[in-house]
Design a protein around this motif. Structure first.
Motif, PDB file in Angstrom:
ATOM      1  N   UNK A   1     -50.737  23.176 -37.010  1.00 28.73           N
ATOM      2  CA  UNK A   1     -50.904  23.965 -38.233  1.00 28.73           C
ATOM      3  C   UNK A   1     -51.625  23.119 -39.271  1.00 28.73           C
ATOM      4  N   UNK A   2     -52.665  23.689 -39.838  1.00 32.51           N
ATOM      5  CA  UNK A   2     -53.376  23.084 -40.958  1.00 32.51           C
ATOM      6  C   UNK A   2     -53.072  23.919 -42.192  1.00 32.51           C
ATOM      7  N   UNK A   3     -52.566  23.266 -43.218  1.00 30.69           N
ATOM      8  CA  UNK A   3     -52.259  23.941 -44.480  1.00 30.69           C
ATOM      9  C   UNK A   3     -53.072  23.313 -45.594  1.00 30.69           C
ATOM     10  N   UNK A   4     -53.572  24.134 -46.472  1.00 32.11           N
ATOM     11  CA  UNK A   4     -54.212  23.600 -47.669  1.00 32.11           C
ATOM     12  C   UNK A   4     -53.487  24.177 -48.877  1.00 32.11           C
ATOM     13  N   UNK A   5     -53.359  23.365 -49.898  1.00 32.81           N
ATOM     14  CA  UNK A   5     -52.742  23.817 -51.139  1.00 32.81           C
ATOM     15  C   UNK A   5     -53.295  22.997 -52.292  1.00 32.81           C
ATOM     16  N   UNK A   6     -53.301  23.599 -53.447  1.00 36.60           N
ATOM     17  CA  UNK A   6     -53.727  22.881 -54.648  1.00 36.60           C
ATOM     18  C   UNK A   6     -52.533  22.276 -55.376  1.00 36.60           C
ATOM     19  N   UNK A   7     -51.328  22.635 -54.920  1.00 32.76           N
ATOM     20  CA  UNK A   7     -50.101  22.211 -55.592  1.00 32.76           C
ATOM     21  C   UNK A   7     -49.492  21.023 -54.842  1.00 32.76           C
ATOM     22  N   UNK A   8     -49.575  19.848 -55.444  1.00 34.71           N
ATOM     23  CA  UNK A   8     -49.046  18.645 -54.788  1.00 34.71           C
ATOM     24  C   UNK A   8     -47.535  18.713 -54.578  1.00 34.71           C
ATOM     25  N   UNK A   9     -46.815  19.388 -55.468  1.00 37.88           N
ATOM     26  CA  UNK A   9     -45.365  19.525 -55.309  1.00 37.88           C
ATOM     27  C   UNK A   9     -45.040  20.345 -54.058  1.00 37.88           C
ATOM     28  N   UNK A  10     -45.820  21.394 -53.803  1.00 37.43           N
ATOM     29  CA  UNK A  10     -45.604  22.191 -52.599  1.00 37.43           C
ATOM     30  C   UNK A  10     -45.929  21.379 -51.345  1.00 37.43           C
ATOM     31  N   UNK A  11     -46.982  20.599 -51.399  1.00 37.09           N
ATOM     32  CA  UNK A  11     -47.336  19.760 -50.263  1.00 37.09           C
ATOM     33  C   UNK A  11     -46.231  18.747 -49.973  1.00 37.09           C
ATOM     34  N   UNK A  12     -45.692  18.142 -51.006  1.00 35.05           N
ATOM     35  CA  UNK A  12     -44.596  17.184 -50.833  1.00 35.05           C
ATOM     36  C   UNK A  12     -43.344  17.870 -50.303  1.00 35.05           C
ATOM     37  N   UNK A  13     -43.059  19.064 -50.788  1.00 36.47           N
ATOM     38  CA  UNK A  13     -41.907  19.840 -50.303  1.00 36.47           C
ATOM     39  C   UNK A  13     -42.042  20.098 -48.797  1.00 36.47           C
ATOM     40  N   UNK A  14     -43.213  20.561 -48.372  1.00 35.70           N
ATOM     41  CA  UNK A  14     -43.428  20.822 -46.950  1.00 35.70           C
ATOM     42  C   UNK A  14     -43.344  19.540 -46.131  1.00 35.70           C
ATOM     43  N   UNK A  15     -43.898  18.452 -46.648  1.00 34.94           N
ATOM     44  CA  UNK A  15     -43.822  17.185 -45.937  1.00 34.94           C
ATOM     45  C   UNK A  15     -42.371  16.761 -45.726  1.00 34.94           C
ATOM     46  N   UNK A  16     -41.535  16.921 -46.765  1.00 30.70           N
ATOM     47  CA  UNK A  16     -40.108  16.573 -46.633  1.00 30.70           C
ATOM     48  C   UNK A  16     -39.393  17.486 -45.642  1.00 30.70           C
ATOM     49  N   UNK A  17     -39.688  18.784 -45.668  1.00 35.35           N
ATOM     50  CA  UNK A  17     -39.054  19.713 -44.733  1.00 35.35           C
ATOM     51  C   UNK A  17     -39.458  19.372 -43.292  1.00 35.35           C
ATOM     52  N   UNK A  18     -40.748  19.092 -43.066  1.00 36.60           N
ATOM     53  CA  UNK A  18     -41.190  18.747 -41.722  1.00 36.60           C
ATOM     54  C   UNK A  18     -40.577  17.429 -41.266  1.00 36.60           C
ATOM     55  N   UNK A  19     -40.509  16.470 -42.148  1.00 39.96           N
ATOM     56  CA  UNK A  19     -39.923  15.174 -41.811  1.00 39.96           C
ATOM     57  C   UNK A  19     -38.446  15.334 -41.445  1.00 39.96           C
ATOM     58  N   UNK A  20     -37.725  16.150 -42.190  1.00 39.03           N
ATOM     59  CA  UNK A  20     -36.302  16.375 -41.910  1.00 39.03           C
ATOM     60  C   UNK A  20     -36.108  17.056 -40.559  1.00 39.03           C
ATOM     61  N   UNK A  21     -37.081  17.851 -40.148  1.00 40.88           N
ATOM     62  CA  UNK A  21     -36.993  18.556 -38.866  1.00 40.88           C
ATOM     63  C   UNK A  21     -37.631  17.755 -37.728  1.00 40.88           C
TER      64      UNK A  21
ATOM     65  N   UNK B   1     -40.709  16.936 -37.357  1.00 40.03           N
ATOM     66  CA  UNK B   1     -42.008  17.505 -37.015  1.00 40.03           C
ATOM     67  C   UNK B   1     -43.070  16.590 -37.629  1.00 40.03           C
ATOM     68  N   UNK B   2     -44.000  16.082 -36.823  1.00 45.55           N
ATOM     69  CA  UNK B   2     -45.025  15.186 -37.377  1.00 45.55           C
ATOM     70  C   UNK B   2     -45.859  15.901 -38.434  1.00 45.55           C
ATOM     71  N   UNK B   3     -46.130  15.177 -39.499  1.00 47.61           N
ATOM     72  CA  UNK B   3     -46.869  15.760 -40.614  1.00 47.61           C
ATOM     73  C   UNK B   3     -47.728  14.677 -41.252  1.00 47.61           C
ATOM     74  N   UNK B   4     -48.968  15.019 -41.515  1.00 47.62           N
ATOM     75  CA  UNK B   4     -49.874  14.116 -42.203  1.00 47.62           C
ATOM     76  C   UNK B   4     -50.418  14.830 -43.427  1.00 47.62           C
ATOM     77  N   UNK B   5     -50.410  14.151 -44.556  1.00 50.80           N
ATOM     78  CA  UNK B   5     -50.991  14.740 -45.769  1.00 50.80           C
ATOM     79  C   UNK B   5     -52.284  14.020 -46.104  1.00 50.80           C
ATOM     80  N   UNK B   6     -53.233  14.797 -46.561  1.00 49.72           N
ATOM     81  CA  UNK B   6     -54.525  14.267 -46.977  1.00 49.72           C
ATOM     82  C   UNK B   6     -54.762  14.735 -48.401  1.00 49.72           C
ATOM     83  N   UNK B   7     -55.001  13.801 -49.301  1.00 47.81           N
ATOM     84  CA  UNK B   7     -55.248  14.146 -50.696  1.00 47.81           C
ATOM     85  C   UNK B   7     -56.712  13.875 -51.013  1.00 47.81           C
ATOM     86  N   UNK B   8     -57.370  14.863 -51.568  1.00 52.67           N
ATOM     87  CA  UNK B   8     -58.788  14.717 -51.928  1.00 52.67           C
ATOM     88  C   UNK B   8     -58.948  14.689 -53.425  1.00 52.67           C
TER      89      UNK B   8
END
Length: 85
Positions: free
Chosen positions: A56-76, A78-85
């Motif tokens: 799954x590739x997700x894009x968002x402009x909201x860094x708080x949402x990206x961090x929330x998803x990263x924490x949820x995936x980490x807790x489960x 599930x490998x997750x990589x974030x890229x900030x541009x």
């Protein structure tokens, strides 16, 4: 409407084998969702990734949402990589 559209997309993607690549590309899927719906969406994605080995590739402009998803995936676990541009 956004939640309905994502639900229909996921159902169609699982039902019809359009591509050999098991994956989804989602642009800001949590926009206009409250925390409860965002958490449920993240859990659904975690289940999809684990059960069907989806990518799954997700894009968002909201860094708080990206961090929330990263924490949820980490807790489960599930490998997750974030890229900030």
């Amino acid at each position: 409407m956004a939640a309905l559209a994502v639900s229909m997309l996921c159902a169609a993607n699982l039902t019809f084998p359009w591509s050999r690549w098991p994956g989804l590309i989602l642009d800001d899927p949590l926009q206009h969702n409250d925390v409860i719906h965002a958490a449920a969406f993240a859990d659904m994605l975690c289940n999809l990734i684990r059960a069907k080995r989806y990518q799954v590739f997700l894009s968002t402009h909201d860094l708080a949402q990206a961090e929330f998803l990263r924490r949820k995936f980490s807790a489960a676990s599930v490998p997750c990589t974030t890229v900030t541009c």
